[in-house]
Design an enzyme around this catalytic site. Structure first.
Site, PDB file in Angstrom:
ATOM      1  N   ARG A  16     -29.150  24.476  27.381  1.00 22.48           N
ATOM      2  CA  ARG A  16     -28.709  24.577  25.990  1.00 22.48           C
ATOM      3  C   ARG A  16     -28.633  26.032  25.542  1.00 22.48           C
ATOM      4  NH1 ARG A  16     -33.616  23.643  21.807  1.00 22.48           N
ATOM      5  NH2 ARG A  16     -35.398  23.739  23.244  1.00 22.48           N
ATOM      6  N   ASP A  33     -40.668  13.661  20.774  1.00 23.00           N
ATOM      7  CA  ASP A  33     -39.956  13.251  19.560  1.00 23.00           C
ATOM      8  C   ASP A  33     -39.585  11.771  19.585  1.00 23.00           C
ATOM      9  OD1 ASP A  33     -37.960  16.078  18.303  1.00 23.00           O
ATOM     10  OD2 ASP A  33     -40.012  15.438  17.878  1.00 23.00           O
ATOM     11  N   LEU A  44      -6.670  -2.708  -5.578  1.00 23.08           N
ATOM     12  CA  LEU A  44      -6.857  -3.819  -4.643  1.00 23.08           C
ATOM     13  C   LEU A  44      -7.120  -3.338  -3.216  1.00 23.08           C
ATOM     14  CD1 LEU A  44      -4.005  -6.157  -5.929  1.00 23.08           C
ATOM     15  CD2 LEU A  44      -6.467  -6.504  -6.206  1.00 23.08           C
ATOM     16  N   ARG A  64     -32.841  20.073  27.160  1.00 23.18           N
ATOM     17  CA  ARG A  64     -33.744  20.766  26.245  1.00 23.18           C
ATOM     18  C   ARG A  64     -34.625  21.777  26.956  1.00 23.18           C
ATOM     19  NH1 ARG A  64     -39.162  19.144  24.386  1.00 23.18           N
ATOM     20  NH2 ARG A  64     -39.632  20.368  22.524  1.00 23.18           N
ATOM     21  N   GLN A 121     -34.313  10.580  18.883  1.00 23.73           N
ATOM     22  CA  GLN A 121     -33.709  11.877  19.180  1.00 23.73           C
ATOM     23  C   GLN A 121     -33.126  11.963  20.585  1.00 23.73           C
ATOM     24  OE1 GLN A 121     -34.405  14.214  16.302  1.00 23.73           O
ATOM     25  NE2 GLN A 121     -34.956  12.156  15.633  1.00 23.73           N
ATOM     26  N   SER A 179       0.835  -1.209   0.000  1.00 26.67           N
ATOM     27  CA  SER A 179       0.000   0.000   0.000  1.00 26.67           C
ATOM     28  C   SER A 179       0.870   1.260   0.000  1.00 26.67           C
ATOM     29  CB  SER A 179      -0.909   0.046   1.234  1.00 26.67           C
ATOM     30  OG  SER A 179      -1.625  -1.163   1.375  1.00 26.67           O
ATOM     31  N   GLU A 181     -22.286  14.466  10.670  1.00 27.64           N
ATOM     32  CA  GLU A 181     -21.577  14.561  11.950  1.00 27.64           C
ATOM     33  C   GLU A 181     -20.155  14.008  11.878  1.00 27.64           C
ATOM     34  OE1 GLU A 181     -24.571  13.121  11.541  1.00 27.64           O
ATOM     35  OE2 GLU A 181     -25.847  14.709  12.339  1.00 27.64           O
ATOM     36  N   HIS A 203      -1.985  -7.519   0.800  1.00 23.10           N
ATOM     37  CA  HIS A 203      -2.334  -6.376   1.642  1.00 23.10           C
ATOM     38  C   HIS A 203      -1.893  -6.651   3.075  1.00 23.10           C
ATOM     39  CE1 HIS A 203      -4.727  -2.903   3.016  1.00 23.10           C
ATOM     40  NE2 HIS A 203      -4.906  -3.636   4.090  1.00 23.10           N
ATOM     41  N   PHE A 223     -26.870  12.184  18.349  1.00 16.50           N
ATOM     42  CA  PHE A 223     -26.242  12.133  17.036  1.00 16.50           C
ATOM     43  C   PHE A 223     -24.722  12.104  17.086  1.00 16.50           C
ATOM     44  CE2 PHE A 223     -30.357  12.065  15.943  1.00 16.50           C
ATOM     45  CZ  PHE A 223     -31.033  13.263  15.790  1.00 16.50           C
TER      46      PHE A 223
END
Lengths: 615, 615
Positions: free
Chosen positions: B315, B420, B183, B470, B424, B35, B363, B257, B388
């Site tokens: 927040r 939600d 490859l 929140r 979430q 490589s 993200e 490899h 997330f």
């Protein structure tokens, strides 16, 4: 072609669906009505224009088309569709987002028409890839999979993984519908209404693209018809839509993402809708009544063959196991991320090439596709390096909300992989998989227990993780020994045990080595193989806590969230101290033995700790 | 144009570099020589053809070009380049992969020329995006960032996130070099040598593409020269190469490899190389001696303003804090994933639009770019929903090996986000970030402590996570109260305390509510705000363990790896039981209060547990 009658009916159904979207979200006081309104014609045309083929009374029919809302926040639209199909009443729709209602804020399979839980963007197309692979390759049925996508979520790399692989596998039974409504959560997306930008990119990835007006029912129906005729590539409808379409004061306006209308606004919107025929229902065409071949299940399996004096890597035993158990579990499939010669999934690939899927270096899509396959009754074993499952933690997380049945197999655990260094070392995988509700986390130490636990894994329904080791390890067990999810093995036990050492995999051999050294000095320790880290054998651990003076946990894993903390959590009223040996220094390249010593999780470190504790 | 002399010299340097690659990997007995061999001309031409501008004696020079090996397994080539530049001796090269050597199996910044740790594929281009943004937008310096990419890793979606955003931000100072050697690890990639497949896709994403023969030095130099002249888009060189080039018996052969040559094979390969001038060294052109403007640091900050009777969401306090502290920390930048109106990064965006980067719903790339920015001395605060961040766990994991200085801020923690639903809800974020070596995990309960801890975060060097809530929560603290990484606050304490309740964020208020209820019945409990989950205030917890009869931990988070297990781990020799209240049932949509009760982490559940324990 489509009759004016069909078009007119879909138009009226679209109005009904808009009505449902507005009343359910206004009642809930939350939700994403504008994101739902933009895709209304697209979905109404699909379901009620004779395109989609689905037996609403038998959602499990094996030849049903499948519909996934990758833009899961358009759940009001999703539920409204099924209400328009007659499977939900208006009263039920009004329970949207209420505690206990199957109509959750983002769809979950608690609602029978949801194939999977969505809501974390950019995951639906991968699930679709899995279902399409199932139809084309495994079940060999003609049903299609439709995935509704949002434009914002096309920024997610996982979508491009799915796009690549769907084209590579020529999944012409996979149809995406891209709802280009221009507006993301806090402003315009990167491309706005530049449909050519999407067309260029998606077609370069090998998909057939069809650009259209997402509110023109004839155009939409024509696009679907074209899509159905494409033979050798997946298809993407790229639809120009208006966010909030149908409610003039929110149409194409920033600031309305994820906002429900208040009562007065809702009333105003309903007046704009005009006449709504609330008794109208749409019919969905039935699928052809085809079923896949029932696989033959063999009741008994070949015996495994591991001579007691020949060490075997548990990663190799994994590959052997999949082949050996397959006749009893013919729904098993194997997915691997370009490392099958390292994970030994290649052993299964060679035996059953038709049930092995090379998923390339794209772990997110691999996990999403596994979820899709599990939704169609397959038993996916998904393998890569333990460290690389962190690439797909969001997909793994979401699979628990989908009641997924997926077996994750992570090789190259710990610092003991040696010279490749930290980028390749799985040191947080046990912690990650332990967070999965009702998840199973297994770490067998030898080839025999690996084979037995692979079989238990195949029997088990749910999310399961099995960790394998890179290097060859001695055979500890006999094929007739008992291994269960939630079990453990006490390998060394004596009334004179001073301290208990709890280990698994790599460190179990270190513990056994420490046992021998200490025995020479007249110090006895209990040694427990905690091959099931979750669920955990609390009883055996509590007995050890009662009858020895301390517990030492040893793991080739970081200190947080893994074996040590699992043991601690089980002993909530411990009478004795619990000490954790784990990886606490930044790992580096080196020989396995050097690294185990450096991280103080080797036999030498265990001996030292025991002596310190009994002083 | 390029002189024949230059081309001839690069050719000889390439031979030297091949020599280094072969001897270092053969000596190590492991590594990825094939490589490395495929990209030798590409990199030798870059560094020694007058293209790359880097002061080898001052790797920190602010106007140096930057080179990242996204295909980190080509580390033998990486080190060989710097040896050819005179900064490593052959003897040092022979320490490759040895324990304690800075020349690790995959590069880490222990080696001074590595910008970041790579080796988990598909991450280098994002790091490059961050460095290029720094050059173009922040430092406003003309240096370029070069990223060597492998073809297999183009299957990773994260690369396409980086490609999208680099084009969107017109990063013409970012140049990718794609080593198409056909490859992968276990066979051919999806596109083999179909360079047009890559060209089509990458150019559709808005990059300038240049296709070339990756072993023709004149062609390569010409391609770089063209790249340097491109004004408004990033550039990708797409080079056809041969894996193992230069060693005939491994050239373009599958199965090589990640395999080092054995001694005899190595000798044979060296004979093929022919004459190697081991005294030859290459010169790298120097950069223009330019520096960025030194930012002005203001010593004192405005006071925060939170009236005691007005609840504020933490927040929102986060957004306020970033703006308030900025004058003292002018290296701060903010990155957000399309949710800045939810995370309140938008408050900073409005005040300092030139230091805010919209990273869209991608993200993985956002985290990689943050690492790039931190490598250039910026202090990135990266925000999205807590849930997330699981999308980028691999990038977060890798950032610890890069000594990254990144502050992650995750909002919408827990089931208490409400309707939600689970997609979430951040329920595993504390566990995830706790696994980071020397990571900091903070969860302030009110606006005041949030602001103070954001300031501590900016001062702190390392990987740090701050969790925000929140909904609006009451003000608990005064601006002059002391908050430290590793600290805690004892909010209720009395000699008569029967039980200690340890909580943070959402559940702290539940604990305070439980305190009031129990007090009415004459039952006193200690209440600890464990705002610093890692590092943890062991002293205060041990004192509570000594002076009360039990500890109850309460968290809006899964039971594994979070606050409860952090507390348990601290009390290794507990005299008292530790009970964990956490999310143990599959979450669903509902009102926050309903969900807290359902998950038994509400004030009612705490009261019940206390009573059960003191019975």
């Amino acid at each position: 072609m489509f009759s004016e009658e069909t078009v007119a009916k879909i138009k009226k159904l679209a109005t009904l669906i808009r009505y449902y979207i507005l009343v359910s979200t206004t009642e809930a006081g939350s939700g994403h009505p504008t994101s739902s309104l933009s895709a209304t014609e697209l979905m109404a045309s699909l379901l009620f224009g004779g395109i989609f083929r689905f037996d609403v009374d038998h959602p499990e029919h094996p030849n049903n088309d499948r519909l996934i809302f990758s833009k899961g926040h358009a759940s009001p639209l999703f539920y409204a569709l099924w209400a328009a199909a007659g499977k939900l009443t208006e009263a039920e729709l009004m329970t949207y987002r209420k505690f206990g209602s199957p109509l959750e804020g983002h769809p979950t399979p608690t609602f029978p028409y949801a194939e999977a839980a969505t809501g974390s963007l950019g995951q639906g197309l991968s699930i679709g890839v899995g279902i399409a692979l199932n139809a084309k390759v495994l079940d060999q049925l003609p049903y299609r999979t439709y995935v509704l996508l949002g434009d914002s979520e096309m920024a997610e790399g996982s979508q491009w993984e799915a796009l690549q692989i769907a084209a590579h596998y020529r999944l012409n039974n996979l149809i995406g519908i891209l709802d280009v409504n221009r507006l993301g959560q806090r402003g315009e997306t990167m491309y706005g209404w530049d449909l050519k930008a999407y067309e260029k990119r998606i077609s370069s990835f090998g998909w057939k693209t069809i650009v259209l007006d997402g509110h023109s029912i004839p155009e939409i129906l024509g696009a679907y018809e074209t899509a159905l005729r494409v033979r050798n590539k997946p298809v993407m409808l790229i639809a120009r839509t208006i966010k909030g379409k149908g409610v003039s004061f929110v149409e194409d306006k920033n600031g309305w993402h994820g906002k429900a209308l208040k009562k007065e606004e809702g009333d105003r919107a309903l007046r704009e809708l005009g006449e709504v025929d609330r008794s109208l229902r749409g019919k969905i065409a039935l699928p052809q009544d085809l079923k896949p071949e029932e696989p033959v299940v063999q009741a008994s399996l070949k015996r495994m063959d591991y001579p007691a004096d020949q060490p075997v890597a548990t990663r190799r035993a994994y590959g052997n196991a999949l082949v050996r158990i397959f006749p009893k579990f013919p729904r098993v499939v194997s997915l691997d991320g370009e490392v099958s010669n390292s994970t030994y999934a290649e052993i299964f690939k060679e035996a059953h090439p038709d049930r092995f899927f090379e998923m390339y270096i794209a772990e997110q899509n691999m996990v999403g596709a596994a979820l899709g396959l599990s939704s169609r009754g397959k038993i996916p074993f998904v393998s890569t390096f333990a460290a690389f499952f962190t690439r797909a933690f969001d997909q793994i997380r979401m699979s628990q909300y989908s009641d997924g049945n997926i077996k994750f197999v992570g090789s190259h655990a710990g610092v003991s992989i040696g010279e490749d260094g930290p980028s390749q070392m799985g040191l947080e995988d046990l912690a990650m998989f332990r967070t999965i509700l009702n998840g199973v986390v297994l770490y067998p130490a030898d080839a025999v227990s690996t084979e037995r636990l692979v079989e238990e894994a195949a029997k088990h329904h749910g999310i399961l993780y099995l960790r394998t080791t890179r290097e060859a390890t001695p055979i500890l067990y006999k094929p007739e020994d008992d291994f269960r999810i939630g079990g453990s093995k006490v390998l060394r036990k004596d009334d004179g045990d001073r301290v208990t050492v709890v280990a698994a995999g790599v460190t179990l051999f270190e513990a056994l080595g420490a046992y021998e050294e200490l025995k020479k000095e007249g110090i006895l320790i209990r040694v427990i193989d905690l091959y099931s880290i979750k669920p955990i054998d609390g009883q055996t651990l509590q007995e050890a806590a009662r009858t020895t003076r301390a517990i030492i946990t040893v793991e080739d894993h970081f200190a947080e969230g893994g074996l040590g903390e699992a043991v601690q959590s089980t002993l909530t009223s411990p009478a004795i101290p619990v000490h954790s040996l784990a990886v606490r220094k930044k790992p580096k390249s080196g020989k396995p033995k050097e690294l185990l010593d450096y991280e103080e999780i080797s036999r030498g470190a265990i001996v030292e700790k025991v002596k310190e504790l009994i002083r």
